[in-house]
Design a protein around this motif. Structure first.
Motif, PDB file in Angstrom:
ATOM      1  N   THR A 181      31.872 -39.659  74.858  1.00 36.37           N
ATOM      2  CA  THR A 181      31.667 -40.943  74.191  1.00 36.37           C
ATOM      3  C   THR A 181      32.154 -42.060  75.103  1.00 36.37           C
ATOM      4  O   THR A 181      33.239 -41.963  75.681  1.00 36.37           O
ATOM      5  CB  THR A 181      32.438 -40.997  72.861  1.00 36.37           C
ATOM      6  OG1 THR A 181      31.988 -39.938  72.012  1.00 36.37           O
ATOM      7  CG2 THR A 181      32.219 -42.334  72.159  1.00 36.37           C
ATOM      8  N   GLU A 182      31.344 -43.082  75.241  1.00 44.37           N
ATOM      9  CA  GLU A 182      31.718 -44.248  76.043  1.00 44.37           C
ATOM     10  C   GLU A 182      31.655 -45.487  75.164  1.00 44.37           C
ATOM     11  O   GLU A 182      30.817 -45.585  74.268  1.00 44.37           O
ATOM     12  CB  GLU A 182      30.761 -44.418  77.228  1.00 44.37           C
ATOM     13  CG  GLU A 182      30.738 -43.246  78.192  1.00 44.37           C
ATOM     14  CD  GLU A 182      29.693 -43.430  79.283  1.00 44.37           C
ATOM     15  OE1 GLU A 182      28.965 -44.453  79.224  1.00 44.37           O
ATOM     16  OE2 GLU A 182      29.607 -42.563  80.167  1.00 44.37           O
ATOM     17  N   PHE A 183      32.558 -46.421  75.424  1.00 43.53           N
ATOM     18  CA  PHE A 183      32.530 -47.673  74.669  1.00 43.53           C
ATOM     19  C   PHE A 183      33.139 -48.783  75.516  1.00 43.53           C
ATOM     20  O   PHE A 183      33.916 -48.541  76.437  1.00 43.53           O
ATOM     21  CB  PHE A 183      33.294 -47.540  73.348  1.00 43.53           C
ATOM     22  CG  PHE A 183      34.712 -47.058  73.489  1.00 43.53           C
ATOM     23  CD1 PHE A 183      35.752 -47.957  73.676  1.00 43.53           C
ATOM     24  CD2 PHE A 183      34.993 -45.702  73.450  1.00 43.53           C
ATOM     25  CE1 PHE A 183      37.053 -47.527  73.812  1.00 43.53           C
ATOM     26  CE2 PHE A 183      36.296 -45.246  73.586  1.00 43.53           C
ATOM     27  CZ  PHE A 183      37.336 -46.157  73.766  1.00 43.53           C
ATOM     28  N   ASN A 184      32.730 -50.007  75.219  1.00 43.40           N
ATOM     29  CA  ASN A 184      33.261 -51.199  75.885  1.00 43.40           C
ATOM     30  C   ASN A 184      34.186 -51.931  74.934  1.00 43.40           C
ATOM     31  O   ASN A 184      33.834 -52.157  73.766  1.00 43.40           O
ATOM     32  CB  ASN A 184      32.136 -52.141  76.316  1.00 43.40           C
ATOM     33  CG  ASN A 184      31.268 -51.538  77.399  1.00 43.40           C
ATOM     34  OD1 ASN A 184      31.738 -50.738  78.202  1.00 43.40           O
ATOM     35  ND2 ASN A 184      30.001 -51.914  77.426  1.00 43.40           N
ATOM     36  N   LEU A 185      35.358 -52.310  75.438  1.00 41.52           N
ATOM     37  CA  LEU A 185      36.281 -53.131  74.658  1.00 41.52           C
ATOM     38  C   LEU A 185      36.322 -54.526  75.280  1.00 41.52           C
ATOM     39  O   LEU A 185      36.748 -54.682  76.420  1.00 41.52           O
ATOM     40  CB  LEU A 185      37.687 -52.534  74.670  1.00 41.52           C
ATOM     41  CG  LEU A 185      37.859 -51.176  74.003  1.00 41.52           C
ATOM     42  CD1 LEU A 185      39.303 -50.707  74.127  1.00 41.52           C
ATOM     43  CD2 LEU A 185      37.447 -51.230  72.544  1.00 41.52           C
ATOM     44  N   PRO A 186      35.856 -55.546  74.575  1.00 39.54           N
ATOM     45  CA  PRO A 186      35.812 -56.910  75.128  1.00 39.54           C
ATOM     46  C   PRO A 186      37.168 -57.603  75.028  1.00 39.54           C
ATOM     47  O   PRO A 186      37.445 -58.366  74.100  1.00 39.54           O
ATOM     48  CB  PRO A 186      34.751 -57.602  74.253  1.00 39.54           C
ATOM     49  CG  PRO A 186      34.863 -56.894  72.934  1.00 39.54           C
ATOM     50  CD  PRO A 186      35.229 -55.467  73.235  1.00 39.54           C
ATOM     51  N   PHE A 187      38.044 -57.347  75.994  1.00 36.99           N
ATOM     52  CA  PHE A 187      39.365 -57.967  75.980  1.00 36.99           C
ATOM     53  C   PHE A 187      39.273 -59.459  76.312  1.00 36.99           C
ATOM     54  O   PHE A 187      38.419 -59.895  77.076  1.00 36.99           O
ATOM     55  CB  PHE A 187      40.281 -57.290  77.004  1.00 36.99           C
ATOM     56  CG  PHE A 187      40.729 -55.916  76.591  1.00 36.99           C
ATOM     57  CD1 PHE A 187      41.532 -55.744  75.472  1.00 36.99           C
ATOM     58  CD2 PHE A 187      40.361 -54.796  77.324  1.00 36.99           C
ATOM     59  CE1 PHE A 187      41.960 -54.479  75.096  1.00 36.99           C
ATOM     60  CE2 PHE A 187      40.786 -53.534  76.957  1.00 36.99           C
ATOM     61  CZ  PHE A 187      41.587 -53.378  75.834  1.00 36.99           C
ATOM     62  N   VAL A 188      40.190 -60.219  75.755  1.00 37.79           N
ATOM     63  CA  VAL A 188      40.216 -61.672  75.934  1.00 37.79           C
ATOM     64  C   VAL A 188      41.641 -62.095  76.267  1.00 37.79           C
ATOM     65  O   VAL A 188      42.606 -61.555  75.734  1.00 37.79           O
ATOM     66  CB  VAL A 188      39.744 -62.383  74.649  1.00 37.79           C
ATOM     67  CG1 VAL A 188      39.876 -63.897  74.803  1.00 37.79           C
ATOM     68  CG2 VAL A 188      38.308 -62.013  74.332  1.00 37.79           C
ATOM     69  N   GLU A 189      41.780 -63.053  77.161  1.00 36.49           N
ATOM     70  CA  GLU A 189      43.056 -63.728  77.396  1.00 36.49           C
ATOM     71  C   GLU A 189      42.775 -65.128  77.910  1.00 36.49           C
ATOM     72  O   GLU A 189      42.561 -65.339  79.101  1.00 36.49           O
ATOM     73  CB  GLU A 189      43.923 -62.956  78.380  1.00 36.49           C
ATOM     74  CG  GLU A 189      45.214 -63.678  78.762  1.00 36.49           C
ATOM     75  CD  GLU A 189      46.012 -64.207  77.596  1.00 36.49           C
ATOM     76  OE1 GLU A 189      45.628 -65.279  77.064  1.00 36.49           O
ATOM     77  OE2 GLU A 189      47.001 -63.590  77.202  1.00 36.49           O
TER      78      GLU A 189
ATOM     79  N   ILE B 115      32.034 -53.759  69.240  1.00 35.89           N
ATOM     80  CA  ILE B 115      32.344 -52.657  70.143  1.00 35.89           C
ATOM     81  C   ILE B 115      31.145 -51.721  70.179  1.00 35.89           C
ATOM     82  O   ILE B 115      30.760 -51.144  69.155  1.00 35.89           O
ATOM     83  CB  ILE B 115      33.605 -51.892  69.682  1.00 35.89           C
ATOM     84  CG1 ILE B 115      34.805 -52.850  69.630  1.00 35.89           C
ATOM     85  CG2 ILE B 115      33.892 -50.721  70.621  1.00 35.89           C
ATOM     86  CD1 ILE B 115      36.060 -52.211  69.082  1.00 35.89           C
ATOM     87  N   ASN B 116      30.525 -51.616  71.334  1.00 36.13           N
ATOM     88  CA  ASN B 116      29.351 -50.763  71.494  1.00 36.13           C
ATOM     89  C   ASN B 116      29.786 -49.354  71.906  1.00 36.13           C
ATOM     90  O   ASN B 116      30.473 -49.173  72.908  1.00 36.13           O
ATOM     91  CB  ASN B 116      28.418 -51.341  72.569  1.00 36.13           C
ATOM     92  CG  ASN B 116      27.875 -52.707  72.173  1.00 36.13           C
ATOM     93  OD1 ASN B 116      27.480 -52.900  71.033  1.00 36.13           O
ATOM     94  ND2 ASN B 116      27.874 -53.637  73.114  1.00 36.13           N
ATOM     95  N   ILE B 117      29.373 -48.381  71.089  1.00 38.20           N
ATOM     96  CA  ILE B 117      29.727 -46.991  71.349  1.00 38.20           C
ATOM     97  C   ILE B 117      28.474 -46.231  71.771  1.00 38.20           C
ATOM     98  O   ILE B 117      27.419 -46.332  71.141  1.00 38.20           O
ATOM     99  CB  ILE B 117      30.354 -46.331  70.101  1.00 38.20           C
ATOM    100  CG1 ILE B 117      31.626 -47.098  69.692  1.00 38.20           C
ATOM    101  CG2 ILE B 117      30.670 -44.863  70.368  1.00 38.20           C
ATOM    102  CD1 ILE B 117      32.276 -46.570  68.442  1.00 38.20           C
ATOM    103  N   ARG B 118      28.592 -45.469  72.860  1.00 39.38           N
ATOM    104  CA  ARG B 118      27.479 -44.698  73.384  1.00 39.38           C
ATOM    105  C   ARG B 118      27.922 -43.250  73.551  1.00 39.38           C
ATOM    106  O   ARG B 118      29.050 -42.997  73.983  1.00 39.38           O
ATOM    107  CB  ARG B 118      27.010 -45.248  74.738  1.00 39.38           C
ATOM    108  CG  ARG B 118      26.560 -46.709  74.683  1.00 39.38           C
ATOM    109  CD  ARG B 118      26.174 -47.217  76.070  1.00 39.38           C
ATOM    110  NE  ARG B 118      27.254 -47.096  77.018  1.00 39.38           N
ATOM    111  CZ  ARG B 118      28.269 -47.972  77.104  1.00 39.38           C
ATOM    112  NH1 ARG B 118      28.318 -49.001  76.280  1.00 39.38           N
ATOM    113  NH2 ARG B 118      29.214 -47.806  78.001  1.00 39.38           N
ATOM    114  N   GLY B 119      27.041 -42.326  73.210  1.00 40.20           N
ATOM    115  CA  GLY B 119      27.370 -40.917  73.360  1.00 40.20           C
ATOM    116  C   GLY B 119      26.425 -40.215  74.320  1.00 40.20           C
ATOM    117  O   GLY B 119      25.278 -40.615  74.505  1.00 40.20           O
TER     118      GLY B 119
END
Length: 259
Positions: A33-41, A19-23
């Motif tokens: 704060t921004e972050f990407n959540l790599p969801f999978v299905e 999870i990459n967190i950017r401020g």
């Protein structure tokens, strides 16, 4: 997550996913704060389409899908998974089970992968709108059932080639943009849908003859006999309906049946 093309994605985050967190900073302080959540299905489920059956003997259906399976909940406590990657006819015995049962069909990978659906001749009720997200549906047979609703539910089914919904409780047709030449050689049979009146039958002809971007389908067949309370003659059509009838039959090779 909400449905995409009739598909529910029950997403999750894989264990150990990065999870990459950017401020963002302003005057020496972090302000967002921004972050990407790599969801999978990997294996989404389509929302089930549902009908009601009052059958007390054997219920039979045929379903075809693209390389996937179908989960059938018969509504009496029995749930089965069927391999419907080619057209599969299957049945269920409701002997000894009275009253209405909810029949749920859940398609692996999405409604968009269903190619064939035949529930005709069964003690079945429900709404035609259940099929409106089946974008790959080629064959739809629901004749001699109590399916109801608006025939315009098929307007997005660009792959449709055989639609037999005669002797059902379809009650209306609302003006719609239809798929145009994608419906070349289509068969539409709504014979004996008595609640579709002359105005609505005329509008269907007008929409076929003035399809989206004027790509009028050719070579189709349309049976609207038995509509309009039981009989629908050419003379019952509106003036615009008659003009569309004439154009489709004379210039686009359609065969249209009235009483």
């Amino acid at each position: 997550m909400s449905q995409v093309d009739g598909t529910i994605h029950e997403v999750y985050i894989k264990d150990g996913a990065r999870i990459n967190i950017r401020g963002k900073w302003k005057n020496g302080q972090i302000v967002s704060t921004e972050f990407n959540l790599p969801f999978v299905e990997p294996d989404p489920l389509a929302a089930a389409i549902s009908f009601t059956t009052s059958e007390t003997a054997t219920f039979t259906a045929t379903i075809g899908t693209i390389d996937k399976k179908t989960i059938v909940d018969w509504g009496d406590g029995v749930v089965e998974t069927k391999d419907t990657t080619s057209q599969l006819t299957f049945s269920h015995d409701y002997a000894g089970v009275s009253g209405d049962k909810q029949l749920d069909l859940t398609f692996k990978q999405g409604l968009k992968d269903v190619t064939y659906l035949d529930v005709s001749g069964q003690a079945l009720s429900g709404y035609l709108s259940e099929v409106e997200n089946m974008k790959s549906l080629q064959t739809l047979h629901g004749y001699s059932t109590s399916i109801q609703g608006d025939l315009a539910a098929i307007k997005e089914l660009t792959a449709l080639s055989d639609c037999q919904l005669y002797s059902t409780n379809l009650g209306t047709y609302s003006a719609s943009k239809l798929p145009g030449s994608d419906w070349d050689n289509i068969n539409i049979d709504i014979n004996s849908c008595v609640d579709i009146d002359n105005q609505e039958a005329s509008q269907l002809l007008i929409d076929l003859d003035d399809s989206y971007q004027r790509t009028i389908p050719s070579g189709g067949t349309l049976d609207i006999s038995g509509c309009n309370g039981g009989t629908l003659a050419y003379a019952d059509l509106t003036a615009d309906g008659q003009a569309a009838y004439d154009d489709l039959t004379n210039n686009y090779g359609w065969t249209i049946t009235t009483d």
